[in-house]
Design a protein around this motif. Structure first.
Motif, PDB file in Angstrom:
ATOM      1  N   GLY A  13       0.849  -1.181   0.000  1.00  0.00           N
ATOM      2  CA  GLY A  13       0.000   0.000   0.000  1.00  0.00           C
ATOM      3  C   GLY A  13       0.881   1.225   0.000  1.00  0.00           C
ATOM      4  O   GLY A  13       2.101   1.134   0.007  1.00  0.00           O
ATOM      5  N   GLU A  14       0.269   2.352   0.037  1.00  0.00           N
ATOM      6  CA  GLU A  14       1.015   3.588  -0.010  1.00  0.00           C
ATOM      7  C   GLU A  14       1.941   3.706   1.199  1.00  0.00           C
ATOM      8  O   GLU A  14       1.506   3.619   2.342  1.00  0.00           O
ATOM      9  CB  GLU A  14       0.045   4.769  -0.045  1.00  0.00           C
ATOM     10  CG  GLU A  14       0.680   6.025  -0.546  1.00  0.00           C
ATOM     11  CD  GLU A  14      -0.341   7.103  -0.772  1.00  0.00           C
ATOM     12  OE1 GLU A  14      -0.099   8.216  -0.299  1.00  0.00           O
ATOM     13  OE2 GLU A  14      -1.376   6.820  -1.400  1.00  0.00           O
ATOM     14  N   GLY A  15       3.226   3.840   0.963  1.00  0.00           N
ATOM     15  CA  GLY A  15       4.185   4.016   2.050  1.00  0.00           C
ATOM     16  C   GLY A  15       4.711   2.729   2.641  1.00  0.00           C
ATOM     17  O   GLY A  15       5.570   2.752   3.506  1.00  0.00           O
ATOM     18  N   THR A  16       4.235   1.584   2.208  1.00  0.00           N
ATOM     19  CA  THR A  16       4.694   0.310   2.757  1.00  0.00           C
ATOM     20  C   THR A  16       5.357  -0.490   1.651  1.00  0.00           C
ATOM     21  O   THR A  16       4.779  -0.683   0.583  1.00  0.00           O
ATOM     22  CB  THR A  16       3.516  -0.498   3.326  1.00  0.00           C
ATOM     23  OG1 THR A  16       2.829   0.292   4.284  1.00  0.00           O
ATOM     24  CG2 THR A  16       4.002  -1.782   3.964  1.00  0.00           C
ATOM     25  N   LYS A  17       6.568  -0.953   1.922  1.00  0.00           N
ATOM     26  CA  LYS A  17       7.280  -1.745   0.928  1.00  0.00           C
ATOM     27  C   LYS A  17       8.042  -2.843   1.666  1.00  0.00           C
ATOM     28  O   LYS A  17       8.728  -2.580   2.638  1.00  0.00           O
ATOM     29  CB  LYS A  17       8.263  -0.860   0.152  1.00  0.00           C
ATOM     30  CG  LYS A  17       8.973  -1.567  -0.969  1.00  0.00           C
ATOM     31  CD  LYS A  17       9.838  -0.593  -1.745  1.00  0.00           C
ATOM     32  CE  LYS A  17      10.518  -1.276  -2.897  1.00  0.00           C
ATOM     33  NZ  LYS A  17      11.372  -0.369  -3.650  1.00  0.00           N
ATOM     34  N   LEU A  18       7.887  -4.060   1.230  1.00  0.00           N
ATOM     35  CA  LEU A  18       8.572  -5.206   1.812  1.00  0.00           C
ATOM     36  C   LEU A  18       9.630  -5.659   0.826  1.00  0.00           C
ATOM     37  O   LEU A  18       9.332  -5.899  -0.340  1.00  0.00           O
ATOM     38  CB  LEU A  18       7.588  -6.352   2.095  1.00  0.00           C
ATOM     39  CG  LEU A  18       8.203  -7.673   2.542  1.00  0.00           C
ATOM     40  CD1 LEU A  18       8.846  -7.507   3.911  1.00  0.00           C
ATOM     41  CD2 LEU A  18       7.147  -8.752   2.579  1.00  0.00           C
ATOM     42  N   ILE A  19      10.865  -5.770   1.306  1.00  0.00           N
ATOM     43  CA  ILE A  19      11.950  -6.241   0.457  1.00  0.00           C
ATOM     44  C   ILE A  19      12.475  -7.533   1.059  1.00  0.00           C
ATOM     45  O   ILE A  19      12.896  -7.569   2.214  1.00  0.00           O
ATOM     46  CB  ILE A  19      13.086  -5.205   0.367  1.00  0.00           C
ATOM     47  CG1 ILE A  19      12.569  -3.903  -0.228  1.00  0.00           C
ATOM     48  CG2 ILE A  19      14.237  -5.746  -0.453  1.00  0.00           C
ATOM     49  CD1 ILE A  19      13.578  -2.792  -0.220  1.00  0.00           C
TER      50      ILE A  19
END
Length: 193
Positions: A13-19
């Motif tokens: 979602g906006e502002g959330t990133k999983l690497i």
């Protein structure tokens, strides 16, 4: 030759990133280098800029901020992009403060997955305290600061002489080209007569 696999990214979602990464490259803790404002800057601009360079860390996910003390809100600092080559990254951030804040002690915080859950603190003394003790053992303990300042000074001087040399070289080439163009024009006009 080992090539590190590219991380796969999921955006929730906006502002959330999983690497998610699986890498043969070992984690590396950032090495911080702090640059203090100069007296000339403070005299001319009535403000000072603190600079922190975090270098040689992996992976490239890091959180940094500046504070006046542990319990205050983060200060309004600027952050450069995280740059690197896939196995080592660096980031620069800077904080410009007014002359009255230069007398306060500041703290730089950084949090990286190789440093644990708690952010690492780098206490930065008042520049007036540093300048006052510049000939005493207080500055001798902080060899990274003086080494960093010497390297920055050398880089600035080197850049100045390099660009000055290139400018002089360009002016000489320009003059030679103009001379030959003028000679060609004069020779061409004499043939027409």
């Amino acid at each position: 030759m080992l090539v590190p696999p590219q991380p796969s990214s999921l955006i929730f979602g906006e502002g959330t990133k999983l690497i998610v990464t699986k890498s043969v490259i070992p984690k590396k803790t950032p090495t911080p280098i702090i640059f203090l404002p100069t007296l000339e800057e403070v005299k001319q601009k009535k403000s000072g800029t603190y600079i922190c360079l975090l270098e040689d860390f992996f992976p490239n996910v890091i959180k940094t901020y500046w504070k006046e003390n542990k319990y205050s809100q983060p200060l309004d600092a600027q952050f450069g992009p995280i740059t690197g080559n896939g196995s080592s990254y660096s980031q620069v951030s800077w904080l410009t403060v007014q002359e009255d804040t230069l007398s306060k002690n500041l703290t730089y915080f950084y949090q990286h997955e190789n440093t644990g859950i708690e952010p690492k603190e780098i206490p930065i003394p008042s520049i007036w305290k540093v300048f006052k003790n510049s000939s005493s053992k207080a500055c001798k303990k902080n060899k990274d600061w003086t080494k960093g300042l010497q390297e920055l000074h050398f880089a600035n001087i080197s850049a100045f002489y390099t660009y000055t040399t290139l400018l002089v070289k360009s002016i000489i080439y320009f003059t030679i080209v103009l001379f030959f163009l003028y000679q060609k024009k004069v020779a061409g006009s004499q043939r027409l007569k």
